[in-house]
Design a protein around this motif. Structure first.
Motif, PDB file in Angstrom:
ATOM      1  N   ALA A  82       6.639  18.959   0.257  1.00 30.86           N
ATOM      2  CA  ALA A  82       7.332  17.740   0.669  1.00 30.86           C
ATOM      3  C   ALA A  82       8.320  17.250  -0.372  1.00 30.86           C
ATOM      4  N   GLY A  83       8.039  17.491  -1.645  1.00 26.07           N
ATOM      5  CA  GLY A  83       8.926  17.009  -2.689  1.00 26.07           C
ATOM      6  C   GLY A  83       8.805  15.513  -2.899  1.00 26.07           C
ATOM      7  N   PRO A  84       9.634  14.953  -3.776  1.00 26.98           N
ATOM      8  CA  PRO A  84       9.528  13.534  -4.113  1.00 26.98           C
ATOM      9  C   PRO A  84      10.035  12.643  -2.982  1.00 26.98           C
ATOM     10  N   THR A  85       9.514  11.436  -2.946  1.00 30.60           N
ATOM     11  CA  THR A  85      10.009  10.398  -2.035  1.00 30.60           C
ATOM     12  C   THR A  85      10.578   9.281  -2.897  1.00 30.60           C
ATOM     13  N   ALA A  86      11.897   9.244  -3.017  1.00 29.06           N
ATOM     14  CA  ALA A  86      12.540   8.279  -3.911  1.00 29.06           C
ATOM     15  C   ALA A  86      14.032   8.239  -3.619  1.00 29.06           C
ATOM     16  N   ALA A  87      14.672   7.164  -4.045  1.00 31.32           N
ATOM     17  CA  ALA A  87      16.131   7.094  -3.965  1.00 31.32           C
ATOM     18  C   ALA A  87      16.732   8.211  -4.812  1.00 31.32           C
ATOM     19  N   VAL A  88      17.874   8.703  -4.397  1.00 34.55           N
ATOM     20  CA  VAL A  88      18.425   9.894  -5.032  1.00 34.55           C
ATOM     21  C   VAL A  88      18.642   9.697  -6.527  1.00 34.55           C
ATOM     22  N   GLU A  89      19.017   8.481  -6.952  1.00 33.15           N
ATOM     23  CA  GLU A  89      19.264   8.258  -8.373  1.00 33.15           C
ATOM     24  C   GLU A  89      17.985   8.245  -9.199  1.00 33.15           C
ATOM     25  N   ASP A  90      16.845   8.150  -8.520  1.00 33.42           N
ATOM     26  CA  ASP A  90      15.566   8.135  -9.236  1.00 33.42           C
ATOM     27  C   ASP A  90      14.870   9.486  -9.242  1.00 33.42           C
ATOM     28  N   ILE A  91      15.476  10.493  -8.626  1.00 31.26           N
ATOM     29  CA  ILE A  91      14.889  11.833  -8.576  1.00 31.26           C
ATOM     30  C   ILE A  91      15.327  12.623  -9.802  1.00 31.26           C
ATOM     31  N   GLN A  92      14.376  13.220 -10.478  1.00 30.39           N
ATOM     32  CA  GLN A  92      14.679  14.050 -11.643  1.00 30.39           C
ATOM     33  C   GLN A  92      15.126  15.439 -11.194  1.00 30.39           C
ATOM     34  N   GLU A 183       0.269  12.957   5.597  1.00 33.68           N
ATOM     35  CA  GLU A 183      -0.436  11.777   5.103  1.00 33.68           C
ATOM     36  C   GLU A 183       0.068  11.405   3.714  1.00 33.68           C
ATOM     37  N   GLY A 184       0.318  12.410   2.879  1.00 33.45           N
ATOM     38  CA  GLY A 184       0.876  12.146   1.564  1.00 33.45           C
ATOM     39  C   GLY A 184       2.252  11.529   1.638  1.00 33.45           C
ATOM     40  N   VAL A 185       3.083  12.029   2.578  1.00 34.12           N
ATOM     41  CA  VAL A 185       4.417  11.463   2.774  1.00 34.12           C
ATOM     42  C   VAL A 185       4.315   9.994   3.180  1.00 34.12           C
ATOM     43  N   LEU A 186       3.408   9.692   4.089  1.00 36.29           N
ATOM     44  CA  LEU A 186       3.250   8.316   4.541  1.00 36.29           C
ATOM     45  C   LEU A 186       2.878   7.394   3.389  1.00 36.29           C
ATOM     46  N   GLN A 187       1.940   7.858   2.570  1.00 35.34           N
ATOM     47  CA  GLN A 187       1.493   7.025   1.454  1.00 35.34           C
ATOM     48  C   GLN A 187       2.612   6.797   0.445  1.00 35.34           C
ATOM     49  N   ARG A 188       3.355   7.864   0.102  1.00 35.87           N
ATOM     50  CA  ARG A 188       4.428   7.731  -0.883  1.00 35.87           C
ATOM     51  C   ARG A 188       5.571   6.876  -0.344  1.00 35.87           C
ATOM     52  N   GLU A 189       5.886   7.070   0.939  1.00 36.95           N
ATOM     53  CA  GLU A 189       6.990   6.298   1.511  1.00 36.95           C
ATOM     54  C   GLU A 189       6.625   4.822   1.623  1.00 36.95           C
ATOM     55  N   ALA A 190       5.374   4.553   1.945  1.00 39.98           N
ATOM     56  CA  ALA A 190       4.922   3.163   2.010  1.00 39.98           C
ATOM     57  C   ALA A 190       5.074   2.490   0.652  1.00 39.98           C
ATOM     58  N   GLN A 191       4.709   3.213  -0.398  1.00 41.73           N
ATOM     59  CA  GLN A 191       4.839   2.657  -1.747  1.00 41.73           C
ATOM     60  C   GLN A 191       6.300   2.438  -2.105  1.00 41.73           C
ATOM     61  N   ALA A 192       7.157   3.409  -1.774  1.00 42.22           N
ATOM     62  CA  ALA A 192       8.577   3.301  -2.128  1.00 42.22           C
ATOM     63  C   ALA A 192       9.276   2.166  -1.387  1.00 42.22           C
ATOM     64  N   LYS A 193       8.830   1.876  -0.163  1.00 39.51           N
ATOM     65  CA  LYS A 193       9.505   0.876   0.664  1.00 39.51           C
ATOM     66  C   LYS A 193       8.802  -0.469   0.678  1.00 39.51           C
ATOM     67  N   GLY A 194       7.671  -0.572  -0.032  1.00 45.42           N
ATOM     68  CA  GLY A 194       6.934  -1.821  -0.026  1.00 45.42           C
ATOM     69  C   GLY A 194       6.328  -2.136   1.321  1.00 45.42           C
ATOM     70  N   MET A 195       5.905  -1.100   2.034  1.00 45.02           N
ATOM     71  CA  MET A 195       5.306  -1.247   3.355  1.00 45.02           C
ATOM     72  C   MET A 195       3.875  -0.748   3.319  1.00 45.02           C
ATOM     73  N   THR A 196       3.143  -0.966   4.388  1.00 41.88           N
ATOM     74  CA  THR A 196       1.812  -0.378   4.496  1.00 41.88           C
ATOM     75  C   THR A 196       1.923   1.020   5.063  1.00 41.88           C
ATOM     76  N   ARG A 197       0.893   1.806   4.840  1.00 40.62           N
ATOM     77  CA  ARG A 197       0.855   3.164   5.398  1.00 40.62           C
ATOM     78  C   ARG A 197       0.970   3.129   6.920  1.00 40.62           C
ATOM     79  N   ASP A 198       0.284   2.195   7.573  1.00 34.85           N
ATOM     80  CA  ASP A 198       0.297   2.120   9.027  1.00 34.85           C
ATOM     81  C   ASP A 198       1.666   1.713   9.563  1.00 34.85           C
ATOM     82  N   GLN A 199       2.384   0.891   8.820  1.00 32.59           N
ATOM     83  CA  GLN A 199       3.733   0.530   9.236  1.00 32.59           C
ATOM     84  C   GLN A 199       4.657   1.747   9.211  1.00 32.59           C
ATOM     85  N   VAL A 200       4.540   2.538   8.176  1.00 34.03           N
ATOM     86  CA  VAL A 200       5.369   3.745   8.092  1.00 34.03           C
ATOM     87  C   VAL A 200       4.988   4.723   9.192  1.00 34.03           C
ATOM     88  N   TYR A 201       3.693   4.875   9.417  1.00 32.76           N
ATOM     89  CA  TYR A 201       3.214   5.764  10.496  1.00 32.76           C
ATOM     90  C   TYR A 201       3.820   5.344  11.830  1.00 32.76           C
TER      91      TYR A 201
END
Length: 253
Positions: A82-92, A183-201
């Protein structure tokens, strides 16, 4: 019996492909980097502990296939991360390279060493696993999207390059597939967007006309179809198994 190799076949979509090809009467060989996952597949499948971005290991895998099977009828280039879930400027850069390497270089090495057997036999089918991320832009998924778009370009080129050898190449683009990776994508995206896992789902699910995630077995059934005689005139195609994505940007309602 027809023979199929599935990379990353120890779990998830790859294991589902193995079961589907097995049920369709194929001899199944799966490779995976996860030795524990390989230990849990059916005992009559052949297995190889292989890193798809290690060229020596990939060359040895296909040499084993040639020696043991004498050829290969179907190649499912399925490995991906899946790779990182982040804004492009924050990706190493290292994160970018790691994601692109597995998703694209792994597919390249699979066809580099699998195609010669098919060309010699003047028959074969290649199924490459991309993603709906290879058809649309997704925010915060730059490395993954870039790699999956590139997989489609590789597959379309192979279809042109191999057609005169009666070797077909097609691409499956799974949507959101139920399983550990998503499931990992959902969790990481929720953290990055300040949302809950269920909202992203819900955002992902509501972005499809069927309103649901996809089962790995549904992707596997398409792989079997694209590998068999019923799809004999289908090559160079990109087929989404995604519940019909109508809004690729997963936002919660």
């Amino acid at each position: 019996m027809p023979r199929v190799l599935i990379t990353a076949g120890g779990a998830g979509i790859g294991r589902a492909m193995g079961h589907a090809f097995d049920a369709a009467g194929y001899d199944v060989w799966v490779s995976d980097l996860n030795a524990q996952a390989l230990s849990q597949v059916p005992s009559h499948w052949r297995t190889s502990h292989v890193d798809v971005i290690n060229e020596d290991q990939m060359a040895a895998l296909f040499e084993d296939i040639s020696n043991d099977w004498g050829g290969l009828d179907v190649l499912c280039a399925n490995a991906g991360v899946a790779g990182p879930t982040a804004a492009v400027e924050d990706i190493q850069l290292e994160e970018w390279q790691a994601c692109v390497s597995v998703n694209l270089d792994g597919a390249f090495l699979a066809v580099k060493y699998g195609v010669p057997m098919m060309k010699a036999a003047k028959s074969g089918a290649i199924v490459m696993t991309s993603s709906t991320a290879g058809q649309y832009g997704y925010p915060n998924r730059a490395p993954y999207c870039a790699a999956k778009w590139a997989v489609i370009g590789l597959a379309k080129t192979l279809a042109m390059e191999l057609g005169t050898f009666d070797v077909r190449c097609n691409v499956i683009c799974p949507g959101s597939v139920i399983g550990d990776r998503m499931e990992g994508v959902l969790q990481r995206e929720a953290q990055a967007k300040g949302m809950t896992r269920d909202q992203v789902y819900q955002g992902y699910a509501s972005g499809t006309s069927l309103g649901r995630f996809v089962e790995a077995s549904e992707v596997a059934d398409m792989a079997v179809f694209l590998s068999g005689p019923a799809s004999g005139a289908i090559s160079g195609q990109v087929i989404a198994v995604d519940g019909h994505t109508v809004n690729p940007d997963p936002k919660a309602d």
